[in-house]
Design an enzyme around this catalytic site. Structure first.
Site, short mmCIF file in Angstrom:
data_model
loop_
_atom_site.label_atom_id
_atom_site.label_comp_id
_atom_site.label_asym_id
_atom_site.label_seq_id
_atom_site.Cartn_x
_atom_site.Cartn_y
_atom_site.Cartn_z
N ARG A 159 -0.09 -5.84 41.73
CA ARG A 159 0.32 -4.71 41.83
C ARG A 159 0.83 -4.13 40.57
O ARG A 159 1.41 -4.94 39.53
CB ARG A 159 1.62 -4.68 43.06
CG ARG A 159 1.16 -4.98 44.40
CD ARG A 159 2.55 -5.19 45.20
NE ARG A 159 2.10 -5.34 46.59
CZ ARG A 159 2.16 -6.65 47.11
NH1 ARG A 159 2.57 -7.69 46.36
NH2 ARG A 159 1.61 -6.94 48.32
N LYS A 182 6.09 -8.82 47.14
CA LYS A 182 6.96 -8.06 48.10
C LYS A 182 7.59 -9.15 48.97
O LYS A 182 7.21 -10.19 49.32
CB LYS A 182 6.22 -7.15 49.12
CG LYS A 182 5.95 -5.88 48.32
CD LYS A 182 5.07 -4.97 49.35
CE LYS A 182 4.52 -3.73 48.66
NZ LYS A 182 3.95 -2.58 49.64
N HIS A 250 -3.34 1.37 41.88
CA HIS A 250 -3.20 0.62 43.01
C HIS A 250 -4.64 0.44 43.44
O HIS A 250 -4.90 -0.68 43.97
CB HIS A 250 -2.43 1.17 44.02
CG HIS A 250 -1.99 0.06 45.13
ND1 HIS A 250 -1.29 -0.98 44.73
CD2 HIS A 250 -2.36 0.19 46.17
CE1 HIS A 250 -1.03 -1.84 45.97
NE2 HIS A 250 -1.70 -1.21 46.90
N ARG A 253 -6.23 -2.80 42.41
CA ARG A 253 -6.06 -3.90 43.21
C ARG A 253 -7.04 -3.98 44.37
O ARG A 253 -7.45 -5.00 44.81
CB ARG A 253 -4.52 -3.87 43.88
CG ARG A 253 -3.91 -4.76 44.70
CD ARG A 253 -2.58 -4.76 44.91
NE ARG A 253 -2.11 -5.18 46.04
CZ ARG A 253 -1.63 -6.71 46.38
NH1 ARG A 253 -2.06 -7.35 45.21
NH2 ARG A 253 -1.11 -7.10 47.44
N HIS A 276 -0.97 -11.09 50.69
CA HIS A 276 -0.47 -10.49 52.01
C HIS A 276 0.01 -11.35 53.03
O HIS A 276 -0.39 -12.63 53.11
CB HIS A 276 -1.99 -9.95 52.77
CG HIS A 276 -2.53 -8.90 52.00
ND1 HIS A 276 -3.64 -8.53 52.21
CD2 HIS A 276 -1.88 -7.78 51.11
CE1 HIS A 276 -4.05 -7.13 51.33
NE2 HIS A 276 -2.76 -6.87 50.79
N TYR A 285 -10.60 -5.01 53.97
CA TYR A 285 -11.37 -4.89 53.22
C TYR A 285 -12.84 -4.98 53.80
O TYR A 285 -13.62 -4.81 53.18
CB TYR A 285 -11.11 -5.89 52.10
CG TYR A 285 -9.61 -5.38 51.20
CD1 TYR A 285 -9.84 -4.38 50.40
CD2 TYR A 285 -8.74 -6.07 51.63
CE1 TYR A 285 -8.78 -4.04 49.81
CE2 TYR A 285 -7.55 -5.79 50.84
CZ TYR A 285 -7.58 -4.55 49.98
OH TYR A 285 -6.46 -4.03 49.32
#
Length: 304
Positions: A159, A182, A250, A253, A276, A285
């Site tokens: 990120r 995150k 982004h 990524r 994730h 994806y």
């Protein structure tokens, strides 16, 4: 008017979210806005001050009224689903504290919406971005800096906040980086030789001393480089290359993940590389890759 007790309870829930999950300030602000909006509606809906006792007695009909009100004022299905998720999280925590049954809230179904697929760049477009991004800068060290940042986004799937969060102590880049993503989730990211070389070239030209505890990537006036600066130079480059507005930092990524999948990478590995929390997030994806495959099929198949 929302009671002082309920306002205080909301603040305690936000503190709980911050301490337990390491939620970012922007995430906590969104939670607060969503739950306050819900409580404000329920206060008006019930015609008076809303304290802990009334909040525990909210019914399925109350929930339907709130959702109808939100849709009526133009809130989209995606935004309403996010608000409902925040409200459910608040109620789950509150019901455990106050010992009441939250079924009416927790059983409320979120509105259906079409999930947006990630918009990656094509492989040749990503390569062109890496080759061209440095041409926008007037000074060689700035060109090297911008190239290094973009190479990290695409080559490591970082990120932009993670790339700009690197410090002087991270240079020269090791073979693997420990990235704090995150929610305070740490992950290990392999660093390609081309990314290390790009960062080395920037460090060699940077006119400012890179302190171990200071930012690795510096702005023209020596402070920490802002995400906005990278967004701006990438916007200039995509216009030069004729790429769509979706070609953002982004998107690099997303491109990292999609191109890995196209090359035979497995979802679990890509999930770990991206950090994730849920595999379902990474599974988006597969839809991107399938969509691209069908597009190629439609254009290339002799009977298409």
């Amino acid at each position: 008017m929302i009671s002082a007790a309920l306002t205080d309870t909301l603040a305690k829930w936000l503190d709980h979210k911050r301490a337990l999950s390491g939620a970012a300030d922007n995430t906590l602000k969104a939670y607060q806005t969503d739950v306050l909006g819900f409580l404000a509606f329920m206060t008006q809906h019930h015609g008076g001050g809303l304290g802990l006792a009334p909040i525990a007695a909210i019914t399925t009909r109350d929930m339907r009224s709130w959702m109808a009100h939100e849709r009526g004022r133009g809130v989209g299905a995606r935004s309403l689903a996010r608000s409902l998720s925040a409200v459910k999280s608040f109620y789950r925590w509150l019901s455990e504290r106050e010992e009441f049954e939250p079924t009416a809230v927790l059983s409320t179904r979120a509105p259906k919406f079409q999930k947006k697929l990630p918009r990656p760049l094509a492989e040749d477009a990503a390569a062109a971005m890496l080759d061209t991004i440095g041409n926008q800068a007037r000074e060689p060290w700035v060109a090297a800096r911008d190239t290094a940042v973009i190479t990290l986004l695409y080559g490591c799937g970082l990120r932009i906040s993670e790339a700009l969060g690197l410090t002087g102590a991270d240079a020269p880049l090791p073979a693997v980086l420990r990235i704090m993503g995150k929610g305070g989730k740490e992950r290990i990211v392999p660093v390609l030789d081309v990314a290390r070389a790009a960062v080395d070239a920037y460090v060699a030209q940077c006119p400012y001393p890179l302190e171990p505890a200071g930012p690795l990537f510096r702005a023209v006036r020596s402070g920490p480089l802002s995400p906005r600066a990278i967004q701006k130079v990438m916007a200039q480059t995509r216009m030069l290359l004729g790429l769509p507005a979706t070609a953002t930092p982004h998107a690099l990524r997303h491109s990292f993940a999609t191109h890995l999948l196209s090359a035979g990478g497995d979802l679990r590995t890509i999930q770990e590389l991206l950090g994730h929390a849920s595999l379902s997030t990474t599974q988006a994806y597969t839809a991107v890759d399938s969509a691209r495959l069908m597009e190629v099929y439609d254009k290339a198949h002799p009977k298409a």
